[in-house]
Each structure stands twice: as structure tokens, then as C-alpha cells.
Design a protein around this motif. Structure first.
Motif, PDB file in Angstrom:
ATOM      1  N   MET A   1       0.850  -1.200   0.000  1.00  0.00           N
ATOM      2  CA  MET A   1       0.000   0.000   0.000  1.00  0.00           C
ATOM      3  C   MET A   1       0.887   1.253   0.000  1.00  0.00           C
ATOM      4  SD  MET A   1      -2.973   0.934   2.733  1.00  0.00           S
ATOM      5  CE  MET A   1      -1.841   1.194   4.080  1.00  0.00           C
ATOM      6  N   THR A   2       0.698   2.087  -1.024  1.00  0.00           N
ATOM      7  CA  THR A   2       1.488   3.322  -1.120  1.00  0.00           C
ATOM      8  C   THR A   2       1.069   4.306  -0.026  1.00  0.00           C
ATOM      9  OG1 THR A   2       1.499   3.023  -3.498  1.00  0.00           O
ATOM     10  CG2 THR A   2       2.192   5.148  -2.700  1.00  0.00           C
ATOM     11  N   PRO A   3       2.050   4.898   0.678  1.00  0.00           N
ATOM     12  CA  PRO A   3       1.673   5.908   1.694  1.00  0.00           C
ATOM     13  C   PRO A   3       0.899   7.061   1.063  1.00  0.00           C
ATOM     14  CG  PRO A   3       3.998   5.312   1.872  1.00  0.00           C
ATOM     15  CD  PRO A   3       3.493   4.686   0.608  1.00  0.00           C
ATOM     16  N   LEU A   4      -0.081   7.549   1.804  1.00  0.00           N
ATOM     17  CA  LEU A   4      -0.968   8.608   1.312  1.00  0.00           C
ATOM     18  C   LEU A   4      -0.736   9.875   2.126  1.00  0.00           C
ATOM     19  CD1 LEU A   4      -3.402   9.071  -0.662  1.00  0.00           C
ATOM     20  CD2 LEU A   4      -4.898   8.311   1.192  1.00  0.00           C
ATOM     21  N   LEU A   5      -0.749  11.004   1.435  1.00  0.00           N
ATOM     22  CA  LEU A   5      -0.554  12.302   2.079  1.00  0.00           C
ATOM     23  C   LEU A   5      -1.636  13.249   1.558  1.00  0.00           C
ATOM     24  CD1 LEU A   5       1.224  14.197   3.835  1.00  0.00           C
ATOM     25  CD2 LEU A   5       2.720  14.491   1.850  1.00  0.00           C
ATOM     26  N   ILE A   6      -2.453  13.784   2.454  1.00  0.00           N
ATOM     27  CA  ILE A   6      -3.596  14.626   2.081  1.00  0.00           C
ATOM     28  C   ILE A   6      -3.233  16.102   2.259  1.00  0.00           C
ATOM     29  CG2 ILE A   6      -6.045  15.129   2.517  1.00  0.00           C
ATOM     30  CD1 ILE A   6      -5.707  12.200   1.870  1.00  0.00           C
ATOM     31  N   PHE A   7      -3.606  16.922   1.268  1.00  0.00           N
ATOM     32  CA  PHE A   7      -3.490  18.383   1.378  1.00  0.00           C
ATOM     33  C   PHE A   7      -4.880  18.965   1.158  1.00  0.00           C
ATOM     34  CE2 PHE A   7       0.765  17.047   0.422  1.00  0.00           C
ATOM     35  CZ  PHE A   7       1.581  17.931   1.122  1.00  0.00           C
ATOM     36  N   THR A   8      -5.333  19.816   2.064  1.00  0.00           N
ATOM     37  CA  THR A   8      -6.697  20.335   1.927  1.00  0.00           C
ATOM     38  C   THR A   8      -6.793  21.840   2.134  1.00  0.00           C
ATOM     39  OG1 THR A   8      -8.984  20.166   2.733  1.00  0.00           O
ATOM     40  CG2 THR A   8      -7.249  19.825   4.364  1.00  0.00           C
ATOM     41  N   ALA A 226      -1.121  17.459  -7.748  1.00  0.00           N
ATOM     42  CA  ALA A 226      -1.395  16.316  -6.864  1.00  0.00           C
ATOM     43  C   ALA A 226      -1.624  15.054  -7.693  1.00  0.00           C
ATOM     44  CB  ALA A 226      -2.619  16.605  -6.004  1.00  0.00           C
ATOM     45  N   ASP A 227      -1.334  13.907  -7.091  1.00  0.00           N
ATOM     46  CA  ASP A 227      -1.601  12.641  -7.779  1.00  0.00           C
ATOM     47  C   ASP A 227      -3.106  12.410  -7.911  1.00  0.00           C
ATOM     48  OD1 ASP A 227       1.179  11.815  -7.962  1.00  0.00           O
ATOM     49  OD2 ASP A 227       1.087  11.552  -5.791  1.00  0.00           O
ATOM     50  N   ILE A 228      -3.848  12.799  -6.873  1.00  0.00           N
ATOM     51  CA  ILE A 228      -5.312  12.667  -6.904  1.00  0.00           C
ATOM     52  C   ILE A 228      -5.907  14.044  -6.636  1.00  0.00           C
ATOM     53  CG2 ILE A 228      -7.328  11.513  -5.905  1.00  0.00           C
ATOM     54  CD1 ILE A 228      -5.360   9.332  -4.865  1.00  0.00           C
ATOM     55  N   PRO A 229      -6.312  14.771  -7.704  1.00  0.00           N
ATOM     56  CA  PRO A 229      -6.910  16.098  -7.503  1.00  0.00           C
ATOM     57  C   PRO A 229      -8.425  15.993  -7.282  1.00  0.00           C
ATOM     58  CG  PRO A 229      -6.412  15.742  -9.838  1.00  0.00           C
ATOM     59  CD  PRO A 229      -6.121  14.453  -9.127  1.00  0.00           C
ATOM     60  N   TRP A 259     -16.123  16.828   0.917  1.00  0.00           N
ATOM     61  CA  TRP A 259     -14.778  16.489   1.398  1.00  0.00           C
ATOM     62  C   TRP A 259     -14.771  15.080   1.999  1.00  0.00           C
ATOM     63  CZ3 TRP A 259     -12.023  15.161   5.749  1.00  0.00           C
ATOM     64  CH2 TRP A 259     -10.664  15.481   5.784  1.00  0.00           C
ATOM     65  N   ALA A 260     -15.726  14.815   2.864  1.00  0.00           N
ATOM     66  CA  ALA A 260     -15.805  13.505   3.521  1.00  0.00           C
ATOM     67  C   ALA A 260     -16.034  12.390   2.500  1.00  0.00           C
ATOM     68  CB  ALA A 260     -16.926  13.514   4.562  1.00  0.00           C
ATOM     69  N   GLN A 261     -16.900  12.647   1.512  1.00  0.00           N
ATOM     70  CA  GLN A 261     -17.152  11.642   0.473  1.00  0.00           C
ATOM     71  C   GLN A 261     -15.865  11.291  -0.275  1.00  0.00           C
ATOM     72  OE1 GLN A 261     -20.159  13.563  -1.914  1.00  0.00           O
ATOM     73  NE2 GLN A 261     -21.848  12.954  -0.559  1.00  0.00           N
ATOM     74  N   ALA A 262     -15.086  12.327  -0.609  1.00  0.00           N
ATOM     75  CA  ALA A 262     -13.839  12.104  -1.363  1.00  0.00           C
ATOM     76  C   ALA A 262     -12.813  11.338  -0.527  1.00  0.00           C
ATOM     77  CB  ALA A 262     -13.262  13.441  -1.818  1.00  0.00           C
ATOM     78  N   ILE A 263     -12.688  11.694   0.757  1.00  0.00           N
ATOM     79  CA  ILE A 263     -11.739  10.996   1.637  1.00  0.00           C
ATOM     80  C   ILE A 263     -12.129   9.522   1.762  1.00  0.00           C
ATOM     81  CG2 ILE A 263     -10.892  10.792   4.012  1.00  0.00           C
ATOM     82  CD1 ILE A 263      -9.639  13.151   2.528  1.00  0.00           C
ATOM     83  N   ASN A 264     -13.394   9.262   1.991  1.00  0.00           N
ATOM     84  CA  ASN A 264     -13.847   7.871   2.118  1.00  0.00           C
ATOM     85  C   ASN A 264     -13.619   7.095   0.815  1.00  0.00           C
ATOM     86  OD1 ASN A 264     -14.633   8.102   4.812  1.00  0.00           O
ATOM     87  ND2 ASN A 264     -16.661   8.877   4.256  1.00  0.00           N
ATOM     88  N   ARG A 265     -13.841   7.769  -0.302  1.00  0.00           N
ATOM     89  CA  ARG A 265     -13.638   7.107  -1.603  1.00  0.00           C
ATOM     90  C   ARG A 265     -12.175   6.697  -1.786  1.00  0.00           C
ATOM     91  NH1 ARG A 265     -14.622  10.003  -7.534  1.00  0.00           N
ATOM     92  NH2 ARG A 265     -13.465   8.474  -8.766  1.00  0.00           N
ATOM     93  N   VAL A 266     -11.242   7.600  -1.444  1.00  0.00           N
ATOM     94  CA  VAL A 266      -9.824   7.261  -1.643  1.00  0.00           C
ATOM     95  C   VAL A 266      -9.372   6.179  -0.667  1.00  0.00           C
ATOM     96  CG1 VAL A 266      -8.593   8.907  -0.132  1.00  0.00           C
ATOM     97  CG2 VAL A 266      -7.613   8.281  -2.327  1.00  0.00           C
ATOM     98  N   LEU A 267      -9.902   6.188   0.549  1.00  0.00           N
ATOM     99  CA  LEU A 267      -9.541   5.140   1.513  1.00  0.00           C
ATOM    100  C   LEU A 267     -10.018   3.770   1.047  1.00  0.00           C
ATOM    101  CD1 LEU A 267     -10.211   6.903   4.964  1.00  0.00           C
ATOM    102  CD2 LEU A 267      -8.038   6.606   3.762  1.00  0.00           C
ATOM    103  N   ILE A 268     -11.191   3.742   0.417  1.00  0.00           N
ATOM    104  CA  ILE A 268     -11.701   2.478  -0.146  1.00  0.00           C
ATOM    105  C   ILE A 268     -10.850   2.057  -1.352  1.00  0.00           C
ATOM    106  CG2 ILE A 268     -13.646   1.437  -1.371  1.00  0.00           C
ATOM    107  CD1 ILE A 268     -15.461   3.225   0.492  1.00  0.00           C
ATOM    108  N   GLN A 269     -10.559   3.017  -2.236  1.00  0.00           N
ATOM    109  CA  GLN A 269      -9.748   2.711  -3.434  1.00  0.00           C
ATOM    110  C   GLN A 269      -8.368   2.190  -3.072  1.00  0.00           C
ATOM    111  OE1 GLN A 269      -9.308   5.808  -6.310  1.00  0.00           O
ATOM    112  NE2 GLN A 269     -11.327   5.532  -7.182  1.00  0.00           N
ATOM    113  N   GLN A 270      -7.781   2.750  -2.019  1.00  0.00           N
ATOM    114  CA  GLN A 270      -6.433   2.344  -1.610  1.00  0.00           C
ATOM    115  C   GLN A 270      -6.427   1.072  -0.771  1.00  0.00           C
ATOM    116  OE1 GLN A 270      -3.269   4.392  -1.918  1.00  0.00           O
ATOM    117  NE2 GLN A 270      -4.399   5.341  -3.574  1.00  0.00           N
ATOM    118  N   GLY A 271      -7.628   0.529  -0.548  1.00  0.00           N
ATOM    119  CA  GLY A 271      -7.717  -0.712   0.237  1.00  0.00           C
ATOM    120  C   GLY A 271      -7.492  -0.490   1.719  1.00  0.00           C
ATOM    121  N   ILE A 272      -7.689   0.746   2.162  1.00  0.00           N
ATOM    122  CA  ILE A 272      -7.467   1.067   3.586  1.00  0.00           C
ATOM    123  C   ILE A 272      -8.748   0.827   4.384  1.00  0.00           C
ATOM    124  CG2 ILE A 272      -6.853   2.917   5.210  1.00  0.00           C
ATOM    125  CD1 ILE A 272      -5.184   4.134   2.852  1.00  0.00           C
ATOM    126  N   LEU A 273      -9.877   1.217   3.812  1.00  0.00           N
ATOM    127  CA  LEU A 273     -11.175   0.972   4.467  1.00  0.00           C
ATOM    128  C   LEU A 273     -11.803  -0.312   3.948  1.00  0.00           C
ATOM    129  CD1 LEU A 273     -13.232   4.293   4.753  1.00  0.00           C
ATOM    130  CD2 LEU A 273     -12.277   2.938   6.585  1.00  0.00           C
TER     131      LEU A 273
END
Length: 273
Positions: A1-8, A226-229, A259-273
Motif C-alpha cells: 500500500m502506497t503511503p498517502l498524504l492529504i493536502f486540503t 497532486a496525484d489525486i486532484p 470532502w468527507a465523500q472524497a476521503i472515504n472514496r480514496v480510503l476504499i480505493q487504496q484498500g485502507i477501508l
């Protein structure tokens, strides 16, 4: 799993455009903490404004102020730094631009040519009526170090000429959700993000995936790098276009809900959630 870094971004993104409420984003923020994913605030707000807000958000990560003018890293952070930074009490500071006084001096004689009103020309009461901020928050917003926001009351064509005029002095004008921001040419949310990403990568054996969330024109640079805009939908203006990024996400909901929808989506995509 690639480390994730969020900028908001904050206003209109993590904070509701009208009410500045962040309640709908809290569960997603807790998820980031649970999985030790840093969430870096990257905002036009000032250091003084962020001190109280970070307490309310229980925010412990680095943060970027005044549209990329400076990065503050808490001294309790596990990050190790290769370069010598400014000592600011509980924080180390990396600054990218000239001080506010220089920007004010440079634009003092421009008010005869163009129609604008800078923060230095406003009372806190005027700022409250413009933004809906509380008295305390308005007074904090006026305590700037590196940038000078202003209400632009002239045409877009005049703004373009004004930009060219100031560029000769190494100063740029960035349009935000409410204000146009005067700042040094190297002050940029994207530059600050990439500098901090490099700091995080020095501590990691792997490449880091960056996700950036914003709603305004002044977020475009950050989003494009960003990698994920993620463009957060706004109730007051059309979504900004991100040049050459057909992969940018656009939230369904506004502000902190989007914002919350996008965060949850990326956590699911990255296999974190």
C-alpha cells in the motif's frame, strides 16, 4: 500500500462556505488519524487563525498558511529536516516569500489607477460584513505575515494589467473564493505542497501518493500537481478547471460533506477501508 498524504483547502472545502462548519467532515478526519495518514491544511488563512481552528479540529499535522507563503511543522512531529528552518516557538517555519509590508508599500500608489480595497484599508467590522466571520476571527484574519488580500472592484481586464504591473516586482495576484491575494511570485500552494511532500518522502522508503482537495482558483496549482486532484463543489461559483487533468474528481456534495465523500472514496480505493 502506497503511503498517502492529504493536502486540503479550508474555506468552501473542509469548512462550509457560508457557516464555516466542519462537522460533516469529522468522521472522515478521524479515519485519517486512525490510519496515521497526515492531513496537511493548505489555506489562505493566517497562522493566528489556524491556532484556534487546529485545536477545534484536533489537528496535529503540519500546515501551510497564506496561500503557500509558509509551512509550519510542529516541533513534536516525527519529521526530520535536512535544512535549517526558522524557529517559531512550537513550530519550525519554512517561508517562501516577502513580508506583507513590502506588498502594501508596492500597492499604495496603485489605488489611483485601479479600484480595490486591501485588508490594510479595512476595519474588522467591514471584514465581518464581507465574510460573516466572527469578530475574533476577523481580527485574526487581519493579522497577516506574507500576503495581502483585497476586494477587487475593477474589471477582469484591469486585473490582468494589474497582474502584469506587479509581476515586474516579483509579486503575483491569485484569485480566491472571495478575495484577490497579493503575494510573492514563489508563494504558491503547489510549491509548498511539493516541498513538504519531499520532506515526507525523505522519511519513507516508498513514493508517496498525494491527494489535494480544494474549491477555488487559488487551489488550481495545488490540484494540478497532486496525484489525486479533488474539486469540491461550491454553492457560489462554478468548479475551477484543472488544466490537463481529465482525471480530477468533482464531489457530489458541497463543502465538508463533499470532502468527507472524497476521503472515504480514496480510503476504499487504496484498500485502507
Amino acid at each position: 500500500m502506497t503511503p498517502l498524504l492529504i493536502f486540503t483547502d479550508l474555506d468552501g472545502t473542509l469548512l462550509d462556505h457560508h457557516t464555516y462548519c466542519f462537522q460533516p467532515a469529522l468522521a472522515a478526519m478521524r479515519s485519517l488519524k486512525t490510519f496515521s495518514i497526515p492531513c496537511v491544511i493548505n489555506t489562505s488563512k493566517t497562522f493566528v487563525e489556524l491556532i484556534e481552528l487546529r485545536k477545534a479540529l484536533h489537528h496535529q499535522d503540519p500546515f501551510i498558511v497564506e496561500n503557500g507563503s509558509a509551512v509550519y511543522i510542529p516541533k513534536h512531529s516525527a519529521l526530520t529536516l535536512d535544512e535549517t528552518l526558522e524557529d517559531c516557538g512550537d513550530y519550525w517555519r519554512k517561508s517562501f516569500g516577502p513580508k506583507r509590508d513590502e506588498l502594501i508599500e508596492l500597492t499604495n500608489d496603485k489605488q489611483e489607477q485601479y479600484s480595490f480595497k486591501r485588508f490594510i484599508d479595512m476595519t474588522w467590522q467591514e471584514l465581518v460584513s464581507l465574510t460573516g466571520l466572527s469578530e475574533t476571527n476577523a481580527k485574526q484574519a487581519l493579522q497577516r505575515e506574507f500576503t495581502e488580500p483585497m476586494v477587487w472592484m475593477d474589471s477582469n481586464l484591469a486585473l490582468s494589467v494589474f497582474r502584469d504591473d506587479l509581476a515586474k516586482f516579483g509579486v503575483q495576484v491569485q484569485k480566491g473564493g472571495r478575495f484577490a491575494h497579493l503575494m510573492g511570485e514563489h508563494c504558491d500552494k503547489a510549491n509548498a505542497m511539493l516541498w513538504l511532500k519531499a520532506v515526507y518522502e525523505q522519511q519513507s522508503d516508498e513514493a508517496i501518493t498525494t491527494m489535494a482537495l480544494g474549491d477555488g482558483e487559488n487551489d488550481v496549482g495545488m490540484l494540478s500537481k497532486a496525484d489525486i486532484p479533488v474539486v469540491i463543489r461550491s454553492p457560489v461559483h462554478a468548479p475551477p478547471e484543472i488544466p490537463n487533468r481529465c482525471d480530477a474528481w468533482l464531489s457530489d456534495a458541497y463543502g465538508p460533506e463533499g470532502w468527507a465523500q472524497a476521503i472515504n472514496r480514496v480510503l476504499i480505493q487504496q484498500g485502507i477501508l
